[in-house]
Design a protein around this motif. Structure first.
Motif, PDB file in Angstrom:
ATOM      1  N   LYS A 161      50.916  -1.436 -35.657  1.00  0.00           N
ATOM      2  CA  LYS A 161      50.204  -1.157 -34.417  1.00  0.00           C
ATOM      3  C   LYS A 161      49.522  -2.421 -33.928  1.00  0.00           C
ATOM      4  N   LEU A 162      49.248  -2.440 -32.597  1.00  0.00           N
ATOM      5  CA  LEU A 162      48.474  -3.507 -31.973  1.00  0.00           C
ATOM      6  C   LEU A 162      47.122  -2.937 -31.577  1.00  0.00           C
ATOM      7  N   THR A 163      46.079  -3.648 -31.893  1.00  0.00           N
ATOM      8  CA  THR A 163      44.747  -3.174 -31.535  1.00  0.00           C
ATOM      9  C   THR A 163      43.809  -4.350 -31.383  1.00  0.00           C
ATOM     10  N   ALA A 164      42.706  -4.103 -30.680  1.00  0.00           N
ATOM     11  CA  ALA A 164      41.666  -5.115 -30.487  1.00  0.00           C
ATOM     12  C   ALA A 164      40.344  -4.379 -30.282  1.00  0.00           C
ATOM     13  N   PRO A 165      39.222  -4.993 -30.647  1.00  0.00           N
ATOM     14  CA  PRO A 165      37.924  -4.296 -30.548  1.00  0.00           C
ATOM     15  C   PRO A 165      37.569  -3.852 -29.137  1.00  0.00           C
ATOM     16  N   ASN A 166      38.021  -4.588 -28.117  1.00  0.00           N
ATOM     17  CA  ASN A 166      37.622  -4.274 -26.742  1.00  0.00           C
ATOM     18  C   ASN A 166      38.649  -3.450 -25.976  1.00  0.00           C
ATOM     19  N   MET A 167      39.629  -2.879 -26.651  1.00  0.00           N
ATOM     20  CA  MET A 167      40.618  -2.042 -25.972  1.00  0.00           C
ATOM     21  C   MET A 167      40.051  -0.642 -25.776  1.00  0.00           C
ATOM     22  N   LEU A 168      40.298  -0.040 -24.574  1.00  0.00           N
ATOM     23  CA  LEU A 168      39.781   1.284 -24.267  1.00  0.00           C
ATOM     24  C   LEU A 168      40.885   2.296 -23.964  1.00  0.00           C
ATOM     25  N   CYS A 169      41.797   1.962 -23.067  1.00  0.00           N
ATOM     26  CA  CYS A 169      42.840   2.916 -22.678  1.00  0.00           C
ATOM     27  C   CYS A 169      44.120   2.150 -22.373  1.00  0.00           C
TER      28      CYS A 169
ATOM     29  N   VAL B 269      49.586  -5.926 -22.463  1.00  0.00           N
ATOM     30  CA  VAL B 269      49.213  -4.508 -22.442  1.00  0.00           C
ATOM     31  C   VAL B 269      48.139  -4.309 -21.377  1.00  0.00           C
ATOM     32  N   SER B 270      48.403  -3.422 -20.431  1.00  0.00           N
ATOM     33  CA  SER B 270      47.392  -3.124 -19.408  1.00  0.00           C
ATOM     34  C   SER B 270      46.387  -2.121 -19.960  1.00  0.00           C
ATOM     35  N   ASP B 271      45.111  -2.332 -19.629  1.00  0.00           N
ATOM     36  CA  ASP B 271      44.016  -1.475 -20.086  1.00  0.00           C
ATOM     37  C   ASP B 271      43.376  -0.849 -18.846  1.00  0.00           C
ATOM     38  N   LYS B 272      43.620   0.444 -18.660  1.00  0.00           N
ATOM     39  CA  LYS B 272      43.196   1.123 -17.425  1.00  0.00           C
ATOM     40  C   LYS B 272      41.690   1.164 -17.277  1.00  0.00           C
ATOM     41  N   TRP B 273      40.971   1.385 -18.372  1.00  0.00           N
ATOM     42  CA  TRP B 273      39.522   1.534 -18.288  1.00  0.00           C
ATOM     43  C   TRP B 273      38.786   0.209 -18.466  1.00  0.00           C
ATOM     44  N   LYS B 274      39.450  -0.757 -19.071  1.00  0.00           N
ATOM     45  CA  LYS B 274      38.829  -2.074 -19.236  1.00  0.00           C
ATOM     46  C   LYS B 274      39.151  -2.974 -18.045  1.00  0.00           C
ATOM     47  N   HIS B 275      40.105  -2.551 -17.193  1.00  0.00           N
ATOM     48  CA  HIS B 275      40.479  -3.262 -15.964  1.00  0.00           C
ATOM     49  C   HIS B 275      40.966  -4.685 -16.256  1.00  0.00           C
ATOM     50  N   CYS B 276      41.815  -4.795 -17.278  1.00  0.00           N
ATOM     51  CA  CYS B 276      42.307  -6.129 -17.630  1.00  0.00           C
ATOM     52  C   CYS B 276      43.671  -6.013 -18.292  1.00  0.00           C
TER      53      CYS B 276
ATOM     54  N   GLY C   8      43.093 -12.216  -8.499  1.00  0.00           N
ATOM     55  CA  GLY C   8      42.881 -12.387  -9.929  1.00  0.00           C
ATOM     56  C   GLY C   8      41.997 -11.331 -10.543  1.00  0.00           C
ATOM     57  N   GLU C   9      41.714 -10.240  -9.813  1.00  0.00           N
ATOM     58  CA  GLU C   9      40.913  -9.134 -10.332  1.00  0.00           C
ATOM     59  C   GLU C   9      41.719  -7.839 -10.230  1.00  0.00           C
ATOM     60  N   LEU C  10      41.389  -6.891 -11.100  1.00  0.00           N
ATOM     61  CA  LEU C  10      42.131  -5.633 -11.162  1.00  0.00           C
ATOM     62  C   LEU C  10      41.171  -4.455 -11.189  1.00  0.00           C
ATOM     63  N   ARG C  11      41.728  -3.285 -10.821  1.00  0.00           N
ATOM     64  CA  ARG C  11      40.955  -2.046 -10.882  1.00  0.00           C
ATOM     65  C   ARG C  11      41.905  -0.934 -11.347  1.00  0.00           C
ATOM     66  N   SER C  12      41.745  -0.527 -12.608  1.00  0.00           N
ATOM     67  CA  SER C  12      42.566   0.529 -13.229  1.00  0.00           C
ATOM     68  C   SER C  12      44.054   0.190 -13.205  1.00  0.00           C
ATOM     69  N   PRO C  13      44.479  -0.913 -13.809  1.00  0.00           N
ATOM     70  CA  PRO C  13      45.918  -1.243 -13.828  1.00  0.00           C
ATOM     71  C   PRO C  13      46.691  -0.293 -14.740  1.00  0.00           C
TER      72      PRO C  13
END
Length: 654
Positions: free
Chosen positions: A433-441, A456-463, A485-490
């Motif tokens: 598995k792939l994981t990181a402390p700051n991953m949310l969704c 990997v897109s993170d919908k709740w972390k917006h990154c 260069g900014e995102l909102r719920s990718p």
């Protein structure tokens, strides 16, 4: 007031005498109704007075009793009283408004018009109060007859308007009594109930009428109290009947559920007894085998070959028992509350019927589907598309991806686990598995063969999280916002042939092209006048120099070039062929065929590279081969279709 009436009657008699066809004689010797002794001046003065009185009376006769103005489009009621057509219509609207008034609130004009149109209407003559049935609608008043006499007077006034003497100044219309039509100089009385004006005499009569109506109102109230009590008792009886019916139905349902409960418990008990029986048999085999081995004198066997053969026999028997023991207790029991049935599932992964090579066996031979668009279309039309693998415990899956450096691995984003699962497709087993402390969704996933990186897109972390091909966390790209260069719920994400990152920026209603190294904004698709034509795009896919976008909010698929020019689009809202109800994800297979995860309709739709409809795969449901909400879609080079189902927590391979 009596003098006024006398003067008015005298004026009427003078009018009749002056307009008679044969002049009356006073003494049989003259045609003039005055004495011979009168002077010429007196005669002229008398004629002028009669003329003014006659004109005054004519204008009084052609005056509407409602608006107190000259009659316009006169209509005569059965009681012979004549009024303006518009005044009668307004009178009907006012009466209807008072009838349908609720809670002391005046009804709207539309409600009054509806009531007038739907019911037979009855009005009281404004002068004599005689009731008149005028039928349905305002048009019923138009059927009332004209007053021929009044029409003649109106024409007379129009013809002689320029030659008649000046009429005296009239009293203000507000001083005319609604009942007796008397014009007085004293202050009038206005009733706030009926909004009408009365003279002093009629006012007293009107007050007496209101007083008598109060006693009638008291009787009506008493009758209503009795009627209310009866209605309440009747309602209570109906409630009691419904309550008895509810209890009866509930008892029947409880009895039925109890019977189903007994059946389900019996099923469970039978399964339990069968498992115990199997376990007891295994125990007996284990005990007997153990005793045989303990009683065996291995050294007493003369032949080495016999020793090896005996060992192998015991080993095979023990291995078979060990295998059976390893499967004991692995059976999963599921209770279906809809059918009250207990189901047994013996495997975590359930394989469908397949051929020797693992592919689903279809009828017909279509040759090599990769030869042309026609052969590929024929392949999609003729293949059965039965699921050959169903993973029923996939934790809220979304995006899918196969890394270019390891074709046997399948990456699955698990939205509620904050990880990306790695499955070995040959073993059908999770191997990492792939994981990181700051991953949310985690949502979408893409791979760069050139940089050997995973995005990997993170919908709740917006990154966008970036990992190495070995699974090490490297960096994150972008952040929350709506600027470059900014995102909102990718969500959806892909890598094109230029090694640029394509991201479905859902919250900003756009699809952006980014540099995968630092997240620098390169391009926005479909941009017009600083706004895009997209609405909440959730999925993206690439094929050569094309970018395919699932325009979720518009229920369409839009195809762009890699420089942002829109090439074509297809689809609309609906459940028919080529229509979508939430086009959630999109994927491209060999030869550029477009597959769309039609999540709202629970199906996959296949289209040619030009957007022509080919076929539908699957339908809405929970059984294998069906979908509740398609959240991930992938087509392998071997033409396998892999789909994830967010609501059913399932992964299926077709």
């Amino acid at each position: 007031m009596g003098d006024t009436k006398s003067e008015d009657n005298s004026t009427k008699r003078m009018f009749l005498r002056s307009t008679s066809a044969v002049p009356r004689r006073s003494n049989g010797s003259s045609n003039f109704p005055f004495s011979r002794a009168k002077s010429v001046q007196d005669i002229q003065t008398s004629n002028q007075k009669r003329s003014r009185s006659s004109i005054f009376l004519i204008e009084d006769l052609v005056q509407c009793g409602i608006c107190l103005d000259k009659l316009s489009e006169p209509r005569m009621l059965p009681c012979q009283h004549t009024f303006c057509l518009n005044c009668l219509q307004a009178h009907l609207m006012a009466i209807t408004g008072r009838k349908i008034r609720k809670n002391h609130m005046p009804p709207s004009k539309e409600e009054i018009q509806a009531a007038v149109t739907e019911t037979n209407n009855e009005i009281a003559c404004p002068t004599c109060q005689i009731p008149v049935n005028v039928g349905k609608g305002i048009e019923g008043l138009q059927q009332l007859p004209n007053n021929v006499y009044i029409d003649s007077l109106l024409k007379l006034l129009e013809e002689t308007n320029g030659s008649l003497p000046q009429t005296p100044t009239r009293l203000t219309p507000e001083t005319r009594c609604i009942k007796c039509q008397t014009i007085c100089e004293f202050k009038e009385e206005r009733c706030e109930h009926c909004k009408q004006i009365f003279c002093k005499v009629c006012w007293a009569e009107h007050l007496l009428t209101l007083k008598n109506n109060l006693f009638t109102l008291i009787e009506n109230i008493r009758e209503s109290e009795v009627r209310l009590e009866h209605r309440l008792q009747d309602f209570y009886e109906r409630c009691n009947k419904v309550g008895v019916n509810i209890q009866k139905v509930t008892d029947e349902m409880i009895s039925d559920i109890k019977a189903k409960e007994i059946d389900s418990l019996n099923q469970l008990e039978n399964i339990k007894q069968q498992e115990e029986k199997t376990a007891n048999m295994l125990k007996e085999h284990l005990t007997s085998t153990k005793k045989e081995i303990q009683l065996l004198s291995f050294d007493s066997i003369p032949s080495d070959k016999q020793k090896v053969e005996l060992f192998m026999n015991f080993h095979r028997a023990a291995s078979k028992m060990f295998n059976e023991i390893s499967q004991m207790g692995e059976t999963r029991l599921l209770f279906d509350p809809k059918t009250f049935k207990v189901k047994q599932i013996n495997e975590f992964f359930n394989r469908a019927t397949s051929g020797e090579d693992g592919d689903v066996v279809d009828s017909g031979d279509i040759g090599n589907p990769l030869e042309s668009v026609e052969t590929m279309t024929s392949y999609y039309l003729n293949r059965l598309f039965n699921p050959k693998l169903v993973w029923t415990k996939c934790p809220r899956p979304a995006g899918l991806g196969i890394p270019p450096w390891s074709k046997n691995l399948l990456y699955i984003t698990a939205t509620d686990r904050k990880v990306v699962l790695i499955m070995d497709r040959t073993l059908f087993k999770i191997v990492g598995k792939l994981t990181a402390p700051n991953m949310l969704c985690t949502q979408g996933i893409a791979f760069s063969e050139k940089l050997l990186e995973i995005y990997v897109s993170d919908k709740w972390k917006h990154c966008i999280h970036v990992f190495s091909s070995e699974g090490d966390y490297l960096r994150s790209l972008c952040g929350l916002g709506s600027g470059p260069g900014e995102l909102r719920s990718p969500e959806g994400i892909a890598i094109n042939w230029r090694n640029l990152l394509i991201v479905a920026d859902v919250g900003n209603d756009r699809v952006v092209v980014l540099d995968p190294l630092d997240g620098q904004h390169m391009l926005t698709l479909g941009l017009r006048n600083k706004r895009t034509e997209l609405q909440a795009p959730t999925g993206v896919a690439v094929y050569k120099d094309r970018i395919i976008v699932a325009d979720n909010g518009n229920h369409r698929i839009k195809v762009f070039s890699d420089i942002g020019e829109k090439l074509f689009e297809f689809g609309s809202l609906g459940s028919g062929k080529g229509q979508f109800r939430t086009a959630e994800v999109v994927a491209c297979g060999p030869l550029g065929f477009i597959l769309v995860g039609d999540a709202g309709n629970g199906r996959i739709q296949v289209f040619t590279p030009n957007g022509d409809f080919v076929r539908v795969i699957g339908s809405y449901g929970e059984a294998p081969g069906k979908f509740a909400w398609i959240s991930g879609l992938l087509v392998t080079p071997q033409l396998e279709i892999i789909a994830t189902d967010y609501k059913n927590k399932r992964l299926q391979i077709f």
